[in-house]
Design an enzyme around this catalytic site. Structure first.
Site, PDB file in Angstrom:
ATOM      1  N   GLY A  20     -16.297  48.819  26.189  1.00  0.00           N
ATOM      2  CA  GLY A  20     -16.285  47.213  25.639  1.00  0.00           C
ATOM      3  C   GLY A  20     -14.907  46.522  25.814  1.00  0.00           C
ATOM      4  N   SER A  21     -14.565  45.435  24.856  1.00  0.00           N
ATOM      5  CA  SER A  21     -13.954  44.610  25.514  1.00  0.00           C
ATOM      6  C   SER A  21     -12.092  45.610  25.923  1.00  0.00           C
ATOM      7  CB  SER A  21     -13.422  43.551  25.271  1.00  0.00           C
ATOM      8  OG  SER A  21     -14.126  42.589  25.113  1.00  0.00           O
ATOM      9  N   VAL A  22     -12.377  46.519  24.930  1.00  0.00           N
ATOM     10  CA  VAL A  22     -10.664  47.506  25.358  1.00  0.00           C
ATOM     11  C   VAL A  22      -9.967  48.043  26.857  1.00  0.00           C
ATOM     12  CG1 VAL A  22      -9.342  49.412  24.590  1.00  0.00           C
ATOM     13  CG2 VAL A  22     -10.363  47.858  22.989  1.00  0.00           C
ATOM     14  N   PHE A  23     -11.899  48.193  27.861  1.00  0.00           N
ATOM     15  CA  PHE A  23     -11.500  48.233  28.922  1.00  0.00           C
ATOM     16  C   PHE A  23     -10.898  47.353  30.001  1.00  0.00           C
ATOM     17  CE2 PHE A  23     -13.148  49.565  32.814  1.00  0.00           C
ATOM     18  CZ  PHE A  23     -12.737  50.950  33.169  1.00  0.00           C
ATOM     19  N   LYS A  24     -10.538  46.138  29.216  1.00  0.00           N
ATOM     20  CA  LYS A  24     -10.233  45.034  29.991  1.00  0.00           C
ATOM     21  C   LYS A  24      -8.892  45.192  30.831  1.00  0.00           C
ATOM     22  CE  LYS A  24     -14.201  41.624  28.248  1.00  0.00           C
ATOM     23  NZ  LYS A  24     -14.244  40.951  27.448  1.00  0.00           N
TER      24      LYS A  24
END
Length: 605
Positions: A324-328
């Protein structure tokens, strides 16, 4: 007549010569055996009249960063019988059945079995062994050895691992560092006569065991306890399926805590967690002990074994998930490194972004409107990161995946690490590129995510996550300082500094504000992702944080699997890391300082 006498003399002479030659050969052979082979055949004769019993070596301890012993040994006994020496078989059967709590017929079969030595039971507590010894039963042997013991029960169970019936490591650190920990068993040698009966006053020879070395690890008992308490608290509050937490030093890869709840009892590892109705009394119950003795031989049934494997499994290293958004953080670092974005770039979010014929939504359906990059990451805005992915392109994106180490395993010193599950580059179209850019449609392990982000915020050095620090002997002498690979310069120091700055704003002013602690600068990123199939409406909530933001000394990743009710990472996972940091930052000597006031909740990823 004369000719016959001459013939007979010759015949006698030949016979005499042959006999003499045979005698000389026999004498030569005898001299050879008695003089030149005496040592060899003497040893063979001695071996025929020696009975051998093992003395287990003390397995090395596992010691945490504070000097707390997490795995040690207890003195236990192995009860055996020597058939040829038993004079009162019924008394032996009665005494052993009573003291060992075993079925009489089972004991009788073993006592009556004709063998040089027959084991009745191992891992018997020392008190019971002493009582059996006091009976003075001929033919009954009580040998003391060691059994692995874990003073804190289930603490870090999926990290430490446990040992089998022969004291060999089965999972976790116990198996990875087996060669250092195991030591070398000794032997007791006793002389017997031709019937196998021990010769009185002949004494016994002992080959002393060599104890194993102690493994010193980076895991900190206190930090592990803080994390386990936080994990159990949120798991119960959210009726979650499980919670995983990793705390590590992003500068060198040393792991301070790794939690996977529910954990299991290391002193009773063959008892399924869901089947435990009450705490076990000290020592193994009979069924667990038998299972331990049989491990590696016939083993439990297929269904039970599969359930045990699942219970022992370490999700932090063996399970993959959509980050999810941690990968941003990875997408942004790639874009800064490639020079396709700057802090001053402006974007517009209407609540979605059209990619080919698909409308890919932002978590804020009404959109964020006009925003610069810093606001985009603070808002965890999907359209901003879809555009970054488009600016990078497939080739560059995969170049940085490789450069950051995402396409390889981390090399952590635990068994069973899984690899990243990523699209084959040739199959990545515009839609796949868009979804990967904000952390969906592929899977990585929690430890891979924690290690990669550590490397992006520590100045750009790819670290190897690990527990092992050093190996020392029982007197504290250094045997080996454990070394791990570091790859320098996976991103520039400028990119790393930029990421630390914008991720601090995510916590102080953005969607991660529920991880903010007054007096501490904390950087981080929230995430909320779905598991497959999407129709099941099962979510994974997570938050990754580090502190101090300007010079990270500790990084924490909390993952909550299938929470019930509100499932946003910024709402339920960020407070978990906040609670952990509130406990461990002062403990680690990280000082408070003035920090900017946080704004109200800026939205969810």
């Amino acid at each position: 007549m004369f000719r016959n006498k001459t013939y007979n003399r010759r015949k006698l002479l030949i016979i005499f010569t042959v006999v003499m030659l045979i005698l000389l050969l026999l004498a030569g052979r005898l001299v050879y055996l008695m003089v030149f082979c005496s040592e060899y055949y003497g040893q063979k004769a001695e071996d025929l009249h020696e009975r051998e019993r093992d003395i287990k070596a003390a397995r090395g301890k596992i010691i945490d960063a504070t000097g707390t012993v997490l795995a040690t040994n207890r003195t236990v006994c192995t009860i055996s019988v020597i058939h040829s020496q038993i004079k009162e078989p019924e008394r032996v059967v009665e005494a052993l059945s009573k003291e060992l709590g075993m079925d009489t017929e089972t004991v009788r079969k073993r006592v009556e079995k004709v063998s040089s030595i027959e084991r009745i039971k191992s891992n018997v507590d020392k008190e019971t062994g002493d009582r059996i010894r006091d009976y003075g039963l001929e033919g009954v042997k009580v040998d003391e050895d060691y059994k692995r013991y874990y003073p804190f029960g289930s603490l870090a169970s999926k990290v430490l691992g446990f040992t089998g019936g022969d004291n060999q490591g089965i999972i976790g650190l116990e198996v990875v560092y087996e060669d250092f920990l195991k030591g070398a068993n000794g032997k007791i040698l006793t002389l017997t006569d031709a019937r196998g009966v021990e010769i009185e006053n002949a004494g016994e020879r002992r080959q002393e065991p060599i104890d194993g070395n102690n493994l010193h690890i980076s895991l900190d008992y206190n930090i592990q306890m803080y994390c386990e308490q936080a994990a159990k608290k949120v798991m119960e509050a959210k009726s979650a399926d499980g919670v995983s937490i990793i705390v590590m030093n992003p500068q060198n890869g040393e792991i301070m805590a790794m939690v996977n709840v529910p954990e299991f009892d290391l002193n009773n590892p063959f008892s399924l967690v869901q089947e435990e109705s009450q705490p076990q009394a000290e020592g193994d119950p009979p069924q667990a002990e038998e299972a331990l003795q049989q491990a590696g031989e016939e083993g439990p049934g297929d269904d039970t074994q599969e359930r045990l494997n699942q219970m022992w499994r370490n999700p932090c290293i063996s399970d993959t998930y959509e980050p999810g958004s941690v990968f941003k953080i990875i997408t942004a670092s790639s874009a800064f490194e490639e020079g396709v974005v700057s802090l001053n770039d402006h974007f517009f979010c209407p609540g979605y972004k059209l990619v080919e014929d698909r409308r890919i939504h932002c978590h804020k359906r009404i959109g964020h409107g006009s925003e610069d990059f810093t606001q985009g990451i603070m808002n965890s805005c999907n359209p901003v990161f879809i555009e970054l992915g488009q600016r990078l392109g497939v080739d560059n994106f995969y170049k940085y995946f490789q450069q950051f180490g995402l396409l390889s395993k981390t090399g952590i010193d635990l068994p069973g690490e899984a690899a990243t599950i990523m699209h084959d580059k040739k199959n990545v179209g515009p839609v796949e590129l868009a979804t990967v850019s904000f952390g969906q449609s592929f899977q990585i392990t929690p430890i891979q995510l924690a290690a990669t982000v550590s490397s992006l915020v520590n100045g750009g050095n790819r670290v190897t996550p690990h527990f092992g620090v050093s190996v020392k002997d029982s007197q504290g002498g250094l045997v080996e300082e454990l070394q791990y690979q570091v790859q320098e310069g996976i991103v520039s120091s400028e990119t790393s500094q930029t990421m630390r700055m914008v991720l601090e704003k995510v916590v102080s002013e953005g969607s991660g504000n529920k991880a903010s602690i007054e007096g501490f600068s904390i950087g981080g990123k929230t995430a909320t992702s779905q598991t497959l199939p999407r129709s099941a409406n099962r979510y994974i909530s997570s938050f990754l944080g580090f502190a101090p933001a300007e010079d990270p000394q500790v990084l924490a990743l909390a993952i909550i699997n299938n929470p019930q009710g509100i499932y946003y990472g910024g709402t339920i996972a960020a407070p978990v890391v906040k609670e952990i940091f509130a406990n461990i930052l002062p403990y680690l000597g990280i000082e408070k300082k003035a920090s900017p006031k946080t704004k109200e909740d800026a939205g969810e990823p």
